[in-house]
Design a protein around this motif. Sequence first.
Motif, PDB file in Angstrom:
ATOM      1  N   VAL A  96      -1.426  -8.226   5.756  1.00  0.00           N
ATOM      2  CA  VAL A  96      -1.800  -9.493   5.140  1.00  0.00           C
ATOM      3  C   VAL A  96      -3.322  -9.551   5.049  1.00  0.00           C
ATOM      4  CG1 VAL A  96      -1.632 -12.011   5.273  1.00  0.00           C
ATOM      5  CG2 VAL A  96       0.197 -10.586   6.251  1.00  0.00           C
ATOM      6  N   ILE A 140       0.645 -15.213   5.649  1.00  0.00           N
ATOM      7  CA  ILE A 140       1.285 -14.602   6.816  1.00  0.00           C
ATOM      8  C   ILE A 140       2.779 -14.919   6.857  1.00  0.00           C
ATOM      9  CG2 ILE A 140       1.305 -14.471   9.336  1.00  0.00           C
ATOM     10  CD1 ILE A 140      -1.650 -15.295   9.285  1.00  0.00           C
ATOM     11  N   VAL A 179       3.595  -7.292  11.731  1.00  0.00           N
ATOM     12  CA  VAL A 179       2.812  -7.994  10.711  1.00  0.00           C
ATOM     13  C   VAL A 179       1.353  -7.899  11.123  1.00  0.00           C
ATOM     14  CG1 VAL A 179       2.342 -10.203   9.606  1.00  0.00           C
ATOM     15  CG2 VAL A 179       4.712  -9.543  10.121  1.00  0.00           C
ATOM     16  N   VAL A 235      -2.460  -8.656  10.366  1.00  0.00           N
ATOM     17  CA  VAL A 235      -3.249  -9.646   9.638  1.00  0.00           C
ATOM     18  C   VAL A 235      -4.726  -9.263   9.694  1.00  0.00           C
ATOM     19  CG1 VAL A 235      -3.779 -12.084   9.392  1.00  0.00           C
ATOM     20  CG2 VAL A 235      -1.556 -11.392  10.318  1.00  0.00           C
ATOM     21  N   TYR A 261      -6.603 -18.491   8.299  1.00  0.00           N
ATOM     22  CA  TYR A 261      -5.308 -18.728   7.686  1.00  0.00           C
ATOM     23  C   TYR A 261      -4.801 -20.100   8.128  1.00  0.00           C
ATOM     24  CZ  TYR A 261      -5.469 -13.707   6.743  1.00  0.00           C
ATOM     25  OH  TYR A 261      -5.830 -12.455   6.314  1.00  0.00           O
ATOM     26  N   LEU A 299       2.962  -9.545  15.879  1.00  0.00           N
ATOM     27  CA  LEU A 299       1.988 -10.191  15.009  1.00  0.00           C
ATOM     28  C   LEU A 299       0.615  -9.839  15.558  1.00  0.00           C
ATOM     29  CD1 LEU A 299       1.475 -12.258  12.657  1.00  0.00           C
ATOM     30  CD2 LEU A 299       1.450 -14.034  14.424  1.00  0.00           C
ATOM     31  N   SER A 359      -3.748  -8.539  14.934  1.00  0.00           N
ATOM     32  CA  SER A 359      -4.969  -8.492  14.126  1.00  0.00           C
ATOM     33  C   SER A 359      -5.618  -7.114  14.263  1.00  0.00           C
ATOM     34  CB  SER A 359      -5.942  -9.572  14.593  1.00  0.00           C
ATOM     35  OG  SER A 359      -6.511  -9.218  15.844  1.00  0.00           O
ATOM     36  N   THR A 363      -9.979 -13.272  13.213  1.00  0.00           N
ATOM     37  CA  THR A 363      -8.727 -13.605  12.538  1.00  0.00           C
ATOM     38  C   THR A 363      -8.204 -14.896  13.159  1.00  0.00           C
ATOM     39  OG1 THR A 363      -8.295 -11.239  12.264  1.00  0.00           O
ATOM     40  CG2 THR A 363      -6.476 -12.746  11.811  1.00  0.00           C
TER      41      THR A 363
END
Length: 226
Positions: free
Chosen positions: A44, A55, A68, A70, A75, A87, A89, A103
């Motif tokens: 993302v 996200i 995921v 990022v 965000y 999840l 960064s 992030t």
Amino acid sequence: MGKDSSGSYRSDHNEEKGRKMKKLYILIGILLMTSFLFSTRLEVSQDGTSEYSVIQEAVNSAIDGDTVYVHPGIYYENLVINKSISLVSDYEYSGDNADATTTILDGNDNGTVIFMQGRADNYWTIYICGFVIQHGTGYNISGINNPDPWLREGGGIFSNNVNMSIKKNRIVNNRAFLGGGIQARNSIINLHENTIAYNQAYGAGGGISLIRHQNNDCTVTFDPNL
């Protein structure tokens, strides 16, 4: 086949046991490799260089075991995670402390920043690493869209029936009635190198609040080796 002094076929038995163990190790290796091969990293970013710019859309597309990833940016989202995923960064891959501050997940004073709901018979396993989690106002446990802070739990993070590992996050400036930073119901939480500060609870648990129902576990572990 050769007998030992007791008359048993011990040598053959050991060889057969060794062959079975070897097959088991091979099977475990195949399963681990298959899991790795079929897991996906969904990226993302806000500059259009990744498949996703939101996200939640990446989370919705992920399946159990996916990551995921990022990229830096702010965000403004209120995430809902209902599967076993990671999840992360940039910090997850660089280990650079600065990457844990660039992030930002901002709840925009519009509810819990990260909401996680599993089932009593199936705890989700969720890993969150390297974010600033801020400006959350909690999940309304009544299920009604009511801004009343006295009905809200888990400003930054709300979890129910979740096995969660949280590493190198700054959970700051969130508020709720219970669990300004984190509200955990029937959940297992492992914390490592997080900053939980400047959160507010109108009832209890400015930083973290735990609630356990019946015989369900609800624990927090501060794990230096996570």
